[in-house]
Structures are given as C-alpha cells and as structure tokens.
Design an enzyme around this catalytic site. Sequence first.
Site, PDB file in Angstrom:
ATOM      1  N   SER A   1       0.819  -1.197   0.000  1.00 11.85           N
ATOM      2  CA  SER A   1       0.000   0.000   0.000  1.00 11.85           C
ATOM      3  C   SER A   1       0.863   1.262   0.000  1.00 11.85           C
ATOM      4  O   SER A   1       1.718   1.423  -0.854  1.00 11.85           O
ATOM      5  CB  SER A   1      -0.955  -0.057   1.195  1.00 11.85           C
ATOM      6  OG  SER A   1      -2.113   0.678   0.945  1.00 11.85           O
TER       7      SER A   1
ATOM      8  N   ASP B   1      -7.981  -6.499  -5.753  1.00  8.18           N
ATOM      9  CA  ASP B   1      -7.870  -5.223  -5.042  1.00  8.18           C
ATOM     10  C   ASP B   1      -8.283  -4.095  -5.971  1.00  8.18           C
ATOM     11  O   ASP B   1      -7.886  -4.052  -7.130  1.00  8.18           O
ATOM     12  CB  ASP B   1      -6.422  -5.014  -4.587  1.00  8.18           C
ATOM     13  CG  ASP B   1      -6.215  -3.671  -3.913  1.00  8.18           C
ATOM     14  OD1 ASP B   1      -7.140  -3.189  -3.232  1.00  8.18           O
ATOM     15  OD2 ASP B   1      -5.113  -3.104  -4.059  1.00  8.18           O
TER      16      ASP B   1
ATOM     17  N   HIS C   1      -6.161  -6.949  -1.588  1.00  6.91           N
ATOM     18  CA  HIS C   1      -5.155  -5.930  -1.286  1.00  6.91           C
ATOM     19  C   HIS C   1      -4.052  -6.496  -0.399  1.00  6.91           C
ATOM     20  O   HIS C   1      -2.907  -6.060  -0.471  1.00  6.91           O
ATOM     21  CB  HIS C   1      -5.847  -4.763  -0.586  1.00  6.91           C
ATOM     22  CG  HIS C   1      -4.967  -3.599  -0.276  1.00  6.91           C
ATOM     23  ND1 HIS C   1      -4.503  -2.724  -1.236  1.00  6.91           N
ATOM     24  CD2 HIS C   1      -4.481  -3.133   0.910  1.00  6.91           C
ATOM     25  CE1 HIS C   1      -3.783  -1.779  -0.669  1.00  6.91           C
ATOM     26  NE2 HIS C   1      -3.741  -2.010   0.635  1.00  6.91           N
TER      27      HIS C   1
END
Length: 641
Positions: free
Chosen positions: A188, A389, A451
Amino acid sequence: MRSTSTFTRTPAFLLHTLARWLLVWGVLGSSVVAEKKCASNYYVRSLPGQPDGPLLKMHAGHVEVDHKNNGNLFFWHFQNRHIANRQRTVIWLNGGPGCSSMDGALMEIGPYRLKDDHTLIYNEGSWDEFANILFVDQPVGTGFSYVNTNSYIHELDEMASHFVTFLEKWFELFPEYEHDDLYFAGESYAGQYIPYIAKAILDRNKNTTTQAQSRLWNLKGLLIGNGWISPVEQYQAYLTYAYKENLIQSGTDAAKRVERAHSECISELDSGGKDRIHAGACEKVLSAVLEVTRENGKCINMYDIRLRDEFPSCGMNWPPDLKHITPYLRRDDVISALHVNDDKRTGWRECTGAVSSNFNARNSKPSVQLLPEILESGIPITLFSGAKDFICNHIGTEQFIHNMQWSGGTGFELSPGVWAPRHDWTFEGEAAGYYQEARNLTYVLFYNASHMVPFDFGRRSRDMLDRFLGVDITSIGGNPADSRIDGEKGALTSVGNHPNSTTAEQREKEKLKAATWAAYYKSGEVALVVVAIAAAVWGFFIWRSRRQRQGSGYRGIYPNLNGLSSGSFSGFRNKRSSHDDIEAAADFDASELDTLRGTDDRSRGANGHGSVGGDSEDEDEKFGAQKESYHPSNMPSSSSS
C-alpha cells in the site's frame, strides 16, 4: 602507642574505603546500564496466548529517533527459524500513512495469527522460515510508536531520515544482524516509504568513510505489494478497472457519474498534479465508484471486490481478524510483554488520524521517480498485486511499469519492440498467477487475491519470497513446494514441513556456542580484575600488619573481618543470574558475532494507499465501531494497510 595504633588501623581503614568504593562503582555501573538499554532489555520472554511449543525468539520495544521531540519507533523482531545458505533480514512496513505494521505481523506474514482476542495460532506460510523479520511502526506516532503531539512529520525525506536513525541504533543493539542481506517489504502506502528509505540507505553507503566500510548495509532488494507508487497511472486506472471488473456498466447513469469524476481528475493532473502524491479531484473517482455501487446499505469492499461491506465503510471492517487485534494489543500483559514504554500514553490503534492528516507530503515527489535509479544501482525490485484489489489495483501498477524507463529500456522491453513474456505460475496444481521480469524488475500477479495478498495466500506469498531471496533447499532438506513457472520447478522452495535443522544452521549454532563462551569469558574479565585487585590490596595490608604486629592478636583488633563470608561477594558472582539469562545463548555481547555470521557464502560489508481498517481517536469507543479510513492522500472515504 600512637605508632602502633596507626599501623593497626590503616589496613582496616583502607579496606573499608575499598569496600565503599567498590559498592559505589557497582551502583554507578548499574545506573549506567539502566540508562542505556541492551538487547536483553528487549527480549520477549513470553507472549500471552502463545500456542503450545517453544516460544519463538523475538525482541520488541522502542528506539528513539528524535530526542528533541520524544520521537520513538516501535519494533517487533522475529529471529528466523532456520538458516539457509546465508543470513537474511526482511523489514516489513504497512502503509496509511499512519497504519501500524502490526497488521503485517498478526494478519499477514508474521509467525502468529489471532484465533480470537486471547489465542495465538501458528501462521502457515509465515516469512520467518529462512529470514529474520523486523516489523516497524512508523512514521512516529503510528501504532505503538509515539512523538510529542505537535511534532508529527510531514514529508517522505523526513520519514526516511528517521528510519536510517532507527536502523543505526537498532544495529548497535543487535550488531549480529548488521551484515545480513537486507530486504524491505510492505504494501500500500509503503510503496512510497520503501523507495525513499532505500534511496537514503544507498546515499548513506556512498557517504560512508573508508574507515567505516564495515558498517555498510547490504541492501539486497525491495518487495512491494499492491503499492501506491505512481499516482498518475494509478488514479486513472480506477475507471478502467471498474469497467473491466463490471463494477459499472457503460452508458448507465452510474457510469456517467464516475466518468465525470474521472474527467475532473485528468484536469487536475494536467494542471500540475502529475508530480504530486495526492490529487484531491482524483480521490473522488474512487469515492464515486463506492457510492454508485451502494445497494441496500452496502457497497463493494475496496480491498476485495468480491466482498461487500456496510456503507460508507466499504472495506474498512475487513479483514475479519481486525476485531481481535485491537483488544489483544491493548491488553496490559501484552503491552508489558512487548516492552511498550510508559510514554506511549494511548492504546494501540491500527491507524492514527493525526499521523495521516499531518503527513501530507506536499513537497515530496512520487516514489516512482526513484525506482529507475534504484534498479540501475543493482537493487532488484519485485512488485506484486492481488487481482481483486480495487484501491491499488493491478491495472494501475502494470500501466506505470509499462511507462517507466530504466536501464536503457521502457517497461518490460527486452529490445526495441520485443517485450518480456508473462510466465504462468502454478502452485500445488492450481493456477496462482504469472511472473514477468526484465532488467532487475519482477512483477507478480496473484489470481483471486485481495489488497493483502499474504492474508489470502500465505504459502504462495512465502514461495514468492523464497524465490526473491534466492532460497534453494536442494542442499538443505525438507519437502519442497510444488511451485512451477511455465511448468518448470526451478529452484526448490519449502513452505512448511521444514527440516529440524539445516547444514548452515548447524554451522551457525556452533559459531554461536563459541561466541557465547567467548562473550562470557570477556564479560567475566572485568569482575575478575576487580576481585584480584581487591584481594591483592587486602592481602598486602594483612601481610604488612602481621609483620608490624607479630603476636598482637590480629583477630582481637579486627573482629568484624570474620563476618565477611563468601556470601558478601555473591552479588558479584551472581550478577548475571537474573531472568535476563533466559537468552544467554544469544544476548551476550553481540559484537562477538560480527565476524561469525554469514562468512561462509557471502562477502562482508559493502556489496496502501491508506489503511485497512481505520483510526479510533476515542479510547473508549467500541472496537467494532466504524473507523476513519485512509487513502494514500488522506481521502476521507478510503483506506490502505
């Protein structure tokens, strides 16, 4: 009489003075040790809820990185379970900004997962099999880390500077790891953190003096999952991905609303927004998709489009393990076990709003601009994506790779007009994804992953890690995983069912044993010298007194000397016989290991976009309540781990 009195009192007086001096020396020495922590102060002796079996070797606690503002970073370190051909350390960072790396430790790659808020279970496929894992809560104020309220940092170069300071001090505490092969991994918004830290380390190594060459850090690679790296391509990929995954349908009112937001995003990017990490208009594209997919009070989960969540959380209540982590990390016995400083006055939070709101990075350029230089310096990079994601989706990652130029080529171009092929990856008979690589950059797509790829596929992620680290168990033993690239096994990797020991591990144990005895011998020299001096002085004055006072009744003059039994020195003999000795085999003077670790097979020296879950500023709120989310640019309705 006066002369006799002088001779008879002098030894007693000097002995008394010597004893007092030794006592003061001991007290002062203890206070100095108390002020400066050593590795044993960080040793985790037990962990509440730990599964049956021996406790894994771990350390945890705080390291100061900003004395002026009381800035301290929290770490949790796990020693590798087995040693392959050389020592490796992987440093894991979650994103936010402001989200704790305890997410990675307890939900993704750490050795434990939470079954509930008081029970730990082993995580099959954890990354500590052949690598030491170091989780760090950063920037200051994140997770268990802390800083004065008005001293949060704002830019990526500040963050990188703090991290280099952290590593300098951490390696002073644990010098046995300083010459390990060093890897950074994360997901991320760590896609911004990691390249900046890597650049800072490379610059540090370049500026290291000849005399300090032994302290060069062996940065060997970067591994970034679903990273927020190049906002230009990744913002624009929201619309493309929404159409590809049939989240919206062309020509509908919902699609038109998203397209309008997309047009406003393009306008901002074209008006000077391409060199910024945050573009406010572009955040609205993601928000628009979440809003138009709302149905019966639920919207898509931005981290896994196969799932739905309550609106406006849209994924912030995911993954389900979140409901266990906060209560577990707020338990007093856990806080004590992990050596959390009293200066950390608030309970652990997955994501801290104050850190996110202050970390605006207005003067920081997107990390994608650093990647070419890092790749060209010889540092390999692997980027991996979970196909399901949305917030940091694979289309955006693939697009910026396609546009990026490095080492004389563009994207995965092997030669003008010739592109690197995609190699099918199967794991234990199932299609797992594909690999693509060129000029030091590897891209891995994980099919059916979110994710947080390691949360979904721990064993597959470990297989990817072992390939990246170059772990080959051919000469080690154990059961290799059935992992194939285009049908070929290649280097053998092991995921679970590992052997009890490896050849390299046996060599390492022998070295550790030798170093342990050497360290104890070294630590005993000081005490031996002190005792020898005291005995010599004592003996000299006794001898001199007897010469002066032959036949004068020595016992009668010094009656209290009989009271100095061997027990009076037990404090010196047993100084180390405390609970710190639980880890005596490892936390001795670790500098003894500097010439031991990894000398067989390698040279020494040189050579979320937002949060999963969110922030809870109210210490008394329910753990399951809706939490503020974090997008790479602090968007109010999205988050990243």
